[in-house]
Design a protein around this motif. Structure first.
Motif, PDB file in Angstrom:
ATOM      1  N   HIS A 112       0.813  -1.224   0.000  1.00 17.47           N
ATOM      2  CA  HIS A 112       0.000   0.000   0.000  1.00 17.47           C
ATOM      3  C   HIS A 112       0.849   1.278   0.000  1.00 17.47           C
ATOM      4  N   THR A 113       2.167   1.085  -0.111  1.00 13.79           N
ATOM      5  CA  THR A 113       3.061   2.249  -0.229  1.00 13.79           C
ATOM      6  C   THR A 113       3.830   2.222  -1.544  1.00 13.79           C
ATOM      7  N   LEU A 114       4.247   1.001  -1.963  1.00 13.58           N
ATOM      8  CA  LEU A 114       5.183   0.906  -3.077  1.00 13.58           C
ATOM      9  C   LEU A 114       4.627   0.210  -4.318  1.00 13.58           C
ATOM     10  N   PHE A 115       3.873  -0.861  -4.128  1.00 11.73           N
ATOM     11  CA  PHE A 115       3.639  -1.762  -5.259  1.00 11.73           C
ATOM     12  C   PHE A 115       2.292  -1.614  -5.953  1.00 11.73           C
ATOM     13  N   LEU A 116       1.237  -1.463  -5.206  1.00 10.47           N
ATOM     14  CA  LEU A 116      -0.075  -1.380  -5.860  1.00 10.47           C
ATOM     15  C   LEU A 116      -0.148  -0.106  -6.697  1.00 10.47           C
ATOM     16  N   PRO A 117      -0.916  -0.141  -7.788  1.00 12.01           N
ATOM     17  CA  PRO A 117      -1.153   1.103  -8.513  1.00 12.01           C
ATOM     18  C   PRO A 117      -1.732   2.130  -7.536  1.00 12.01           C
ATOM     19  N   PRO A 118      -1.314   3.394  -7.657  1.00 10.91           N
ATOM     20  CA  PRO A 118      -1.721   4.395  -6.663  1.00 10.91           C
ATOM     21  C   PRO A 118      -3.213   4.396  -6.359  1.00 10.91           C
ATOM     22  N   GLU A 119      -4.053   4.170  -7.378  1.00 12.38           N
ATOM     23  CA  GLU A 119      -5.499   4.244  -7.127  1.00 12.38           C
ATOM     24  C   GLU A 119      -5.999   3.074  -6.275  1.00 12.38           C
ATOM     25  N   GLN A 120      -5.193   2.001  -6.196  1.00 11.39           N
ATOM     26  CA  GLN A 120      -5.621   0.849  -5.374  1.00 11.39           C
ATOM     27  C   GLN A 120      -5.028   0.881  -3.965  1.00 11.39           C
ATOM     28  N   ARG A 121      -4.124   1.808  -3.712  1.00 13.61           N
ATOM     29  CA  ARG A 121      -3.499   1.859  -2.388  1.00 13.61           C
ATOM     30  C   ARG A 121      -4.474   2.404  -1.344  1.00 13.61           C
ATOM     31  N   LYS A 122      -4.411   1.791  -0.166  1.00 14.15           N
ATOM     32  CA  LYS A 122      -5.258   2.267   0.932  1.00 14.15           C
ATOM     33  C   LYS A 122      -4.331   2.852   1.995  1.00 14.15           C
ATOM     34  N   PRO A 123      -4.276   4.172   2.080  1.00 13.25           N
ATOM     35  CA  PRO A 123      -3.352   4.797   3.040  1.00 13.25           C
ATOM     36  C   PRO A 123      -3.581   4.328   4.465  1.00 13.25           C
ATOM     37  N   GLU A 124      -4.837   4.002   4.813  1.00 11.84           N
ATOM     38  CA  GLU A 124      -5.102   3.591   6.196  1.00 11.84           C
ATOM     39  C   GLU A 124      -4.486   2.219   6.493  1.00 11.84           C
ATOM     40  N   VAL A 125      -4.402   1.359   5.467  1.00 12.99           N
ATOM     41  CA  VAL A 125      -3.763   0.048   5.663  1.00 12.99           C
ATOM     42  C   VAL A 125      -2.262   0.238   5.873  1.00 12.99           C
ATOM     43  N   ALA A 126      -1.664   1.097   5.047  1.00  7.66           N
ATOM     44  CA  ALA A 126      -0.226   1.376   5.191  1.00  7.66           C
ATOM     45  C   ALA A 126       0.051   2.005   6.554  1.00  7.66           C
ATOM     46  N   ALA A 127      -0.809   2.910   6.967  1.00  9.59           N
ATOM     47  CA  ALA A 127      -0.597   3.618   8.239  1.00  9.59           C
ATOM     48  C   ALA A 127      -0.734   2.654   9.422  1.00  9.59           C
ATOM     49  N   ASP A 128      -1.702   1.753   9.338  1.00  8.64           N
ATOM     50  CA  ASP A 128      -1.895   0.777  10.413  1.00  8.64           C
ATOM     51  C   ASP A 128      -0.661  -0.127  10.541  1.00  8.64           C
ATOM     52  N   ALA A 129      -0.156  -0.593   9.391  1.00  5.98           N
ATOM     53  CA  ALA A 129       1.045  -1.446   9.414  1.00  5.98           C
ATOM     54  C   ALA A 129       2.246  -0.661   9.932  1.00  5.98           C
ATOM     55  N   ALA A 130       2.365   0.582   9.496  1.00  6.31           N
ATOM     56  CA  ALA A 130       3.498   1.408   9.921  1.00  6.31           C
ATOM     57  C   ALA A 130       3.458   1.662  11.427  1.00  6.31           C
ATOM     58  N   ALA A 131       2.251   1.714  11.981  1.00  6.90           N
ATOM     59  CA  ALA A 131       2.120   1.939  13.426  1.00  6.90           C
ATOM     60  C   ALA A 131       2.494   0.684  14.212  1.00  6.90           C
TER      61      ALA A 131
END
Ligand SMILES: N[C@@H](CCC(=O)N[C@@H](CS)C(=O)NCC(=O)O)C(=O)O
Length: 206
Positions: A112-131
């Motif tokens: 959700h930060t690097l690989f998915l096409p930008p329109e498919q990325r879910k910032p909240e998923v990336a943020a949850d993992a980053a936390a």
């Protein structure tokens, strides 16, 4: 050649190619893509019914799960795997930890930060993992407080399996975890890791 490792190097197959290189075994890599269609065809499903990569076959013996494949390669070569009960158990501990505690988080963050096409990325998923990732990285930082490698002075399969699962950790950022950062760089600098990285870069796509 009897020992075959199926899967494109720029996928989780990288983990097992690194292990095979460390083991010094003669093997053949069949770089099947995770996108298919070969991995969903009956011939491959007979080797790995999950229809995923990597898989190993060795003279009629078939195996899936990248980290389990690495245990087989280590045992077959007599390298990387401590022979005493505690060393083996610790290697399993770190491998299960990598698969259950670290992989879902580094995977979610990477996708959700690097690989998915930008329109498919879910910032909240990336943020949850980053936390959640720092608590896991702190566990590693503590384990490395008095040693260069997870089990002591020597590189073992525990290091390989954890470092390979955390392949994207430098992109996440390891400055807050200096021992993890140095350990990861030390592991990835090994000639066998570099050989597997060269395979990743030579054979696209994943
Ligand atoms: N836990 C498995 C995961 C295998 C896996 O999901 N591999 C991906 C490629 S990195 C795949 O084959 N995906 C294709 C699919 O799920 O259809 C392992 O570590 O071997």
């Amino acid at each position: 050649m009897s020992l075959k490792i199926y899967g494109a190097p720029a996928s989780r197959t990288f983990r097992s190619l690194w292990a095979a290189e460390e083991a010094g075994l003669t093997y053949e890599n069949l770089p099947l893509s995770y996108l298919g269609p070969e991995i969903k065809a009956p011939a491959y499903l007979a080797i790995n019914p999950n229809g995923t990569i990597p898989a190993l076959s060795d003279d009629g013996f078939n195996l899936f799960e990248s980290l389990a494949i690495n245990f087989y390669l280590a045992r077959k070569s007599g390298k990387l795997l401590p022979s005493d009960a505690r060393g083996e158990a610790l290697t399993l501990q770190w491998s299960f930890w990598a698969a259950s505690e670290a992989e879902p988080l580094i995977g979610a963050w990477s996708y959700h930060t690097l690989f998915l096409p930008p329109e498919q990325r879910k910032p909240e998923v990336a943020a949850d993992a980053a936390a959640k990732l720092p608590r896991r990285l702190q566990v590693l930082e503590g384990a490395l407080a008095d040693r260069d490698y997870l089990l002591g002075d020597e590189f073992t399969l525990a290091d390989l399996n954890v470092a390979a699962v955390l392949f994207r950790a430098p992109a996440f950022g390891l400055d807050a975890f200096p021992r993890v950062k140095a350990w990861h760089a030390r592991c990835l600098a090994r000639p066998a890791a570099q050989a597997a990285i060269a395979m990743r870069e030579a054979k696209a796509p994943a």
